[in-house]
Design a protein around this motif. Structure first.
Motif, PDB file in Angstrom:
ATOM      1  N   ASP A 325       0.828  -1.205   0.000  1.00 60.56           N
ATOM      2  CA  ASP A 325       0.000   0.000   0.000  1.00 60.56           C
ATOM      3  C   ASP A 325       0.865   1.258   0.000  1.00 60.56           C
ATOM      4  OD1 ASP A 325      -2.345  -1.454   0.013  1.00 60.56           O
ATOM      5  OD2 ASP A 325      -2.516  -1.451   2.203  1.00 60.56           O
ATOM      6  N   LEU A 326       1.957   1.246   0.768  1.00 59.64           N
ATOM      7  CA  LEU A 326       2.849   2.404   0.807  1.00 59.64           C
ATOM      8  C   LEU A 326       3.497   2.627  -0.561  1.00 59.64           C
ATOM      9  CD1 LEU A 326       4.338   4.702   2.111  1.00 59.64           C
ATOM     10  CD2 LEU A 326       5.964   3.068   3.080  1.00 59.64           C
ATOM     11  N   GLN A 327       3.934   1.551  -1.203  1.00 57.75           N
ATOM     12  CA  GLN A 327       4.543   1.700  -2.524  1.00 57.75           C
ATOM     13  C   GLN A 327       3.524   2.257  -3.517  1.00 57.75           C
ATOM     14  OE1 GLN A 327       7.905   1.256  -3.259  1.00 57.75           O
ATOM     15  NE2 GLN A 327       7.179   2.388  -5.055  1.00 57.75           N
ATOM     16  N   CYS A 328       2.280   1.814  -3.358  1.00 55.14           N
ATOM     17  CA  CYS A 328       1.202   2.332  -4.196  1.00 55.14           C
ATOM     18  C   CYS A 328       1.041   3.843  -3.984  1.00 55.14           C
ATOM     19  CB  CYS A 328      -0.092   1.614  -3.869  1.00 55.14           C
ATOM     20  SG  CYS A 328      -1.522   2.140  -4.827  1.00 55.14           S
ATOM     21  N   GLN A 329       1.060   4.262  -2.722  1.00 53.25           N
ATOM     22  CA  GLN A 329       0.942   5.696  -2.400  1.00 53.25           C
ATOM     23  C   GLN A 329       2.101   6.487  -2.998  1.00 53.25           C
ATOM     24  OE1 GLN A 329      -1.347   7.541   0.449  1.00 53.25           O
ATOM     25  NE2 GLN A 329      -0.830   8.827  -1.308  1.00 53.25           N
ATOM     26  N   ILE A 330       3.309   5.999  -2.867  1.00 56.77           N
ATOM     27  CA  ILE A 330       4.489   6.688  -3.400  1.00 56.77           C
ATOM     28  C   ILE A 330       4.401   6.801  -4.918  1.00 56.77           C
ATOM     29  CG2 ILE A 330       6.992   6.515  -3.712  1.00 56.77           C
ATOM     30  CD1 ILE A 330       7.101   5.205  -0.917  1.00 56.77           C
ATOM     31  N   ASP A 331       4.008   5.703  -5.574  1.00 50.94           N
ATOM     32  CA  ASP A 331       3.882   5.727  -7.029  1.00 50.94           C
ATOM     33  C   ASP A 331       2.811   6.722  -7.464  1.00 50.94           C
ATOM     34  OD1 ASP A 331       5.823   3.797  -7.169  1.00 50.94           O
ATOM     35  OD2 ASP A 331       4.449   2.134  -7.584  1.00 50.94           O
ATOM     36  N   ARG A 332       1.691   6.738  -6.733  1.00 45.21           N
ATOM     37  CA  ARG A 332       0.616   7.673  -7.060  1.00 45.21           C
ATOM     38  C   ARG A 332       1.101   9.121  -6.895  1.00 45.21           C
ATOM     39  NH1 ARG A 332      -4.127  10.458  -4.727  1.00 45.21           N
ATOM     40  NH2 ARG A 332      -2.639  10.854  -3.073  1.00 45.21           N
ATOM     41  N   ASP A 333       1.847   9.394  -5.781  1.00 44.78           N
ATOM     42  CA  ASP A 333       2.351  10.745  -5.534  1.00 44.78           C
ATOM     43  C   ASP A 333       3.278  11.211  -6.654  1.00 44.78           C
ATOM     44  OD1 ASP A 333       0.932  10.631  -3.201  1.00 44.78           O
ATOM     45  OD2 ASP A 333       2.672  10.519  -1.867  1.00 44.78           O
ATOM     46  N   LYS A 334       4.170  10.344  -7.078  1.00 47.74           N
ATOM     47  CA  LYS A 334       5.093  10.703  -8.156  1.00 47.74           C
ATOM     48  C   LYS A 334       4.350  10.965  -9.459  1.00 47.74           C
ATOM     49  CE  LYS A 334       9.169   8.301  -6.320  1.00 47.74           C
ATOM     50  NZ  LYS A 334      10.151   7.213  -6.535  1.00 47.74           N
ATOM     51  N   LYS A 335       3.304  10.179  -9.707  1.00 48.77           N
ATOM     52  CA  LYS A 335       2.516  10.373 -10.924  1.00 48.77           C
ATOM     53  C   LYS A 335       1.778  11.712 -10.885  1.00 48.77           C
ATOM     54  CE  LYS A 335       2.245   7.964 -13.821  1.00 48.77           C
ATOM     55  NZ  LYS A 335       3.011   7.925 -15.098  1.00 48.77           N
ATOM     56  N   LEU A 336       1.292  12.098  -9.711  1.00 50.65           N
ATOM     57  CA  LEU A 336       0.634  13.399  -9.583  1.00 50.65           C
ATOM     58  C   LEU A 336       1.599  14.525  -9.931  1.00 50.65           C
ATOM     59  CD1 LEU A 336      -1.462  13.059  -6.288  1.00 50.65           C
ATOM     60  CD2 LEU A 336      -2.297  12.979  -8.639  1.00 50.65           C
ATOM     61  N   ALA A 337       2.841  14.427  -9.452  1.00 55.62           N
ATOM     62  CA  ALA A 337       3.850  15.450  -9.761  1.00 55.62           C
ATOM     63  C   ALA A 337       4.133  15.495 -11.255  1.00 55.62           C
ATOM     64  CB  ALA A 337       5.123  15.186  -8.970  1.00 55.62           C
ATOM     65  N   GLU A 338       4.180  14.330 -11.892  1.00 57.18           N
ATOM     66  CA  GLU A 338       4.403  14.293 -13.344  1.00 57.18           C
ATOM     67  C   GLU A 338       3.263  14.983 -14.091  1.00 57.18           C
ATOM     68  OE1 GLU A 338       4.898  10.278 -14.660  1.00 57.18           O
ATOM     69  OE2 GLU A 338       6.497   9.846 -13.217  1.00 57.18           O
ATOM     70  N   LEU A 339       2.045  14.763 -13.643  1.00 63.70           N
ATOM     71  CA  LEU A 339       0.893  15.367 -14.306  1.00 63.70           C
ATOM     72  C   LEU A 339       0.874  16.877 -14.111  1.00 63.70           C
ATOM     73  CD1 LEU A 339      -1.739  12.646 -13.388  1.00 63.70           C
ATOM     74  CD2 LEU A 339      -0.935  13.188 -15.689  1.00 63.70           C
ATOM     75  N   LEU A 340       1.223  17.336 -12.918  1.00 59.68           N
ATOM     76  CA  LEU A 340       1.316  18.774 -12.690  1.00 59.68           C
ATOM     77  C   LEU A 340       2.378  19.389 -13.588  1.00 59.68           C
ATOM     78  CD1 LEU A 340       0.611  21.405 -11.258  1.00 59.68           C
ATOM     79  CD2 LEU A 340       2.135  20.710  -9.390  1.00 59.68           C
ATOM     80  N   ALA A 341       3.518  18.722 -13.720  1.00 64.25           N
ATOM     81  CA  ALA A 341       4.586  19.215 -14.601  1.00 64.25           C
ATOM     82  C   ALA A 341       4.083  19.322 -16.038  1.00 64.25           C
ATOM     83  CB  ALA A 341       5.800  18.287 -14.523  1.00 64.25           C
ATOM     84  N   TYR A 342       3.245  18.379 -16.457  1.00 64.03           N
ATOM     85  CA  TYR A 342       2.687  18.416 -17.814  1.00 64.03           C
ATOM     86  C   TYR A 342       1.816  19.652 -18.006  1.00 64.03           C
ATOM     87  CZ  TYR A 342       0.102  17.043 -21.984  1.00 64.03           C
ATOM     88  OH  TYR A 342      -0.456  17.018 -23.244  1.00 64.03           O
ATOM     89  N   LEU A 343       0.948  19.945 -17.040  1.00 65.67           N
ATOM     90  CA  LEU A 343       0.089  21.131 -17.149  1.00 65.67           C
ATOM     91  C   LEU A 343       0.928  22.402 -17.184  1.00 65.67           C
ATOM     92  CD1 LEU A 343      -2.637  22.588 -17.145  1.00 65.67           C
ATOM     93  CD2 LEU A 343      -2.626  22.419 -14.637  1.00 65.67           C
ATOM     94  N   ILE A 344       1.932  22.480 -16.318  1.00 66.65           N
ATOM     95  CA  ILE A 344       2.807  23.653 -16.305  1.00 66.65           C
ATOM     96  C   ILE A 344       3.461  23.843 -17.672  1.00 66.65           C
ATOM     97  CG2 ILE A 344       4.962  24.580 -15.340  1.00 66.65           C
ATOM     98  CD1 ILE A 344       4.132  23.280 -12.664  1.00 66.65           C
ATOM     99  N   ARG A 345       3.937  22.748 -18.250  1.00 68.84           N
ATOM    100  CA  ARG A 345       4.594  22.828 -19.555  1.00 68.84           C
ATOM    101  C   ARG A 345       3.628  23.334 -20.628  1.00 68.84           C
ATOM    102  NH1 ARG A 345       6.695  18.355 -19.340  1.00 68.84           N
ATOM    103  NH2 ARG A 345       5.239  16.992 -20.444  1.00 68.84           N
ATOM    104  N   GLN A 346       2.398  22.823 -20.626  1.00 67.23           N
ATOM    105  CA  GLN A 346       1.417  23.250 -21.628  1.00 67.23           C
ATOM    106  C   GLN A 346       1.124  24.745 -21.507  1.00 67.23           C
ATOM    107  OE1 GLN A 346       2.105  20.468 -23.186  1.00 67.23           O
ATOM    108  NE2 GLN A 346       0.047  20.541 -24.077  1.00 67.23           N
ATOM    109  N   LEU A 347       0.921  25.220 -20.292  1.00 66.32           N
ATOM    110  CA  LEU A 347       0.627  26.640 -20.084  1.00 66.32           C
ATOM    111  C   LEU A 347       1.843  27.509 -20.390  1.00 66.32           C
ATOM    112  CD1 LEU A 347      -1.418  26.422 -16.752  1.00 66.32           C
ATOM    113  CD2 LEU A 347      -2.330  26.830 -19.042  1.00 66.32           C
ATOM    114  N   LYS A 348       3.016  27.012 -20.059  1.00 58.70           N
ATOM    115  CA  LYS A 348       4.250  27.774 -20.273  1.00 58.70           C
ATOM    116  C   LYS A 348       4.574  27.907 -21.768  1.00 58.70           C
ATOM    117  CE  LYS A 348       8.927  27.965 -18.261  1.00 58.70           C
ATOM    118  NZ  LYS A 348       8.706  28.961 -17.196  1.00 58.70           N
ATOM    119  N   ASN A 349       4.177  26.917 -22.552  1.00 60.18           N
ATOM    120  CA  ASN A 349       4.487  26.917 -23.980  1.00 60.18           C
ATOM    121  C   ASN A 349       3.421  27.610 -24.819  1.00 60.18           C
ATOM    122  OD1 ASN A 349       6.855  25.523 -23.493  1.00 60.18           O
ATOM    123  ND2 ASN A 349       5.991  23.511 -23.959  1.00 60.18           N
TER     124      ASN A 349
END
Length: 438
Positions: A325-349
Motif C-alpha cells: 500500500d505504501l509503494q502504491c501511495q508513493i507511485d501515485r504521488d510521483k505520478k501526480l507530480a508528473e501530471l502537474l509538470a505536464y500542465l505547467i509545460r502546456q501553459l508555459k508553452n
C-alpha cells in the motif's frame, strides 16, 4: 492601464473582426498595451500523501520558532522530482488546515470553502460559497463561461464524498461538474451540429423545464417541517444556480464560439491520457478566454490500475511501513507530480498576445483536503504560475502547524484578483508574503 480598459480594448478588436490578426502583433508596442487577464485553476485530489516523500527532507514536523511563517528556498522531495525543470515556477505551502473539519474527508468536502460543517443545527452538513465562485462572480462578467467545474469521475470516488464538484454556490450547494472530455469540449466550443436557432430552442426548453421544477415549491413550503424546508431550500438554491447559467448562455447564444484546432483523441484512453487531454483542453479554454476560473476534482483510481496496483485509493491511504500500500501511495504521488509538470509545460508553452505565457498570468493550486492517512490538519499545497504579477516562485512557505487556516490562502487569492473581502471561511489573516511580486 486599468483592467477594465484592457478588456474593452480587446473586445473592440474582436468586435471589429480583427481577432485572428492578434497573434501577428505579438512584438508590437500596441500588443504589449493589451494586458492579459489573470486566471486561476484549483486542482484537488483525495487521500493525501506519504509525508516523507512529499515534503522536503529539511522540513521539521514540529514548530520551533516564535514566527508564524518560515520561508525557505524550495528543495524538491523524492516524490516531486518531476517538477525539477519547473522549480522556479512552483512553490510549496505547508501546514494550512481546514480549521472546522471534524471528521475524515471533511477537509475535502470543504476544500474550497473552509466552512464549518456544523454551523446549522437543521442540517447534517453545511457548506458555504467556494473561493472559485467568489472570484468568478467578478471576473466571470467578461467571459462566455463564468466558471467551469470539472470532475475526473462521477459519484463518491477518491474520498471526496459529497457533491458533484469541488465548487459551491452562494448558498453552499455543490455545483454540477462536467464528467467527460466530450462534455467539457461541448460546453466550451459548442456542438458543431447545432445552429444558433437550434441552440436557442434547446436553451429555451431547459429554461421551461426549470420553471416547471420550481413551480410548486412556494405552496409546498407552507405545509412541510423545518427540516424539510431546509431540504427544499437547498433544492431551490440549486435551481437558481442553473437558471443563472441558462440566462448567461441565452445572452451569448448569438455570438460564435471561438475557433479551435483542438480535437479530442479518438479511441479509448487510459487515466493518465484522460487527465493530460483534460489539461490540454484547459489550456485551450484559457487561451481562447472562454473562462478564467476552473476547478478540477481529479481522480486517482484509474492511475493506480494503470500502474499495475490492485488497491483502490482508500486501501492505498491506509498504508503501513514497508507495505505494498505504501509503494502504491508513493507511485501515485510521483505520478501526480508528473501530471502537474505536464500542465505547467502546456501553459508555459502557450503564448499570450503580449509575448508572455499563459503560465505567467495563471495561478495553479494543486492540493488535497487530507494530509496523510485520514489526518485533515496541516495539509500540503503546491502553487504554480505567475498570477499576472510576476510572483516569485521557488519557495517553501511553512506556517505554524494546526492553527493556520486554509482560508487565509483563499482570502489572499480573492484579494489578488482585486476583490474587496475581509474574511473567507475560517480565515483570520492574509498570507501577504506569498503574493508579493518579484
Amino acid at each position: 492601464m486599468s483592467h477594465s480598459s484592457s478588456i474593452n480594448r480587446r473586445s473592440l478588436i474582436k468586435a471589429a473582426g480583427l481577432g485572428a490578426l492578434l497573434p501577428m502583433f505579438e512584438s508590437s508596442a500596441y500588443a504589449k498595451s493589451l494586458k492579459p487577464p489573470k486566471r486561476v485553476i484549483f486542482i484537488g485530489y483525495g487521500y493525501g500523501h506519504y509525508d516523507q516523500g512529499w515534503f522536503p527532507n529539511n522540513v521539521s514536523q514540529k514548530w520551533h520558532c516564535n514566527s508564524q511563517e518560515k520561508v525557505k528556498k524550495l528543495e524538491l522531495s523524492s516524490s516531486l522530482q518531476a517538477l525539477a525543470q519547473y522549480k522556479n515556477d512552483v512553490s510549496l505551502i505547508s501546514n494550512l488546515s481546514p480549521i472546522h473539519a471534524r471528521w475524515p474527508h471533511a477537509g475535502c468536502d470543504t476544500f474550497l470553502t473552509c466552512a464549518n460543517p456544523d454551523s446549522n443545527p437543521l442540517r447534517p452538513f453545511t457548506n458555504t460559497v467556494s473561493v472559485d465562485q467568489v472570484i468568478a462572480k467578478e471576473v466571470g462578467k467578461y467571459t462566455r463561461i463564468s466558471s467551469m467545474q470539472i470532475n475526473g469521475r462521477t459519484g463518491n470516488y477518491d474520498g471526496w464524498g459529497r457533491g458533484a464538484s469541488m465548487s459551491c454556490n452562494e448558498s453552499g450547494e455543490f455545483l454540477n461538474g462536467l464528467n467527460t472530455l466530450g462534455d467539457i469540449y461541448r460546453r466550451s466550443f459548442g456542438d458543431p451540429e447545432l445552429t444558433v436557432s437550434e441552440r436557442r430552442k434547446q436553451l429555451s426548453k431547459h429554461r421551461s423545464l426549470l420553471v416547471l421544477s420550481n413551480g410548486g415549491t412556494k405552496s409546498l413550503a407552507k405545509v412541510i417541517s423545518k427540516e424539510d424546508k431546509e431540504r427544499l431550500s437547498q433544492f431551490t438554491d440549486s435551481l437558481r444556480s442553473i437558471e443563472k447559467r441558462i440566462q448567461k448562455d441565452m445572452a451569448w447564444a448569438d455570438k460564435p464560439y471561438p475557433k479551435t484546432n483542438f480535437q479530442i483523441p479518438s479511441g479509448s484512453l487510459n487515466e493518465e491520457e484522460k487527465i493530460k487531454t483534460c489539461f490540454d483542453l484547459i489550456t485551450e479554454i484559457f487561451r481562447t478566454d472562454l473562462t478564467r476560473v476552473i476547478s478540477y476534482r481529479m481522480s486517482s483510481i484509474g492511475l493506480l490500475q494503470q500502474m499495475g496496483h490492485q488497491q483502490n485509493t482508500h486501501a492505498m491511504s491506509h498504508w503501513a511501513k514497508n507495505s505494498q500500500d505504501l509503494q502504491c501511495q508513493i507511485d501515485r504521488d510521483k505520478k501526480l507530480a508528473e501530471l502537474l509538470a505536464y500542465l505547467i509545460r502546456q501553459l508555459k508553452n502557450t503564448k499570450e498576445i503580449d509575448g508572455s505565457s499563459l503560465l505567467d498570468n495563471t495561478l495553479i493550486f494543486f492540493g488535497t483536503g487530507i494530509r496523510v492517512h485520514h489526518v485533515v490538519k496541516n495539509i500540503p499545497m503546491i502553487m504554480a504560475g505567475g498570477g499576472g504579477i510576476g510572483m516569485k516562485q521557488g519557495k517553501h512557505y511553512s506556517f505554524k502547524e494546526n492553527v493556520t487556516p486554509l482560508g487565509n490562502l483563499w482570502l489572499s487569492t480573492i484579494k489578488h484578483f482585486g476583490i474587496d473581502a475581509q474574511q473567507f471561511g475560517d480565515s483570520n489573516n492574509e498570507l501577504h508574503n506569498i503574493f508579493k511580486a518579484v
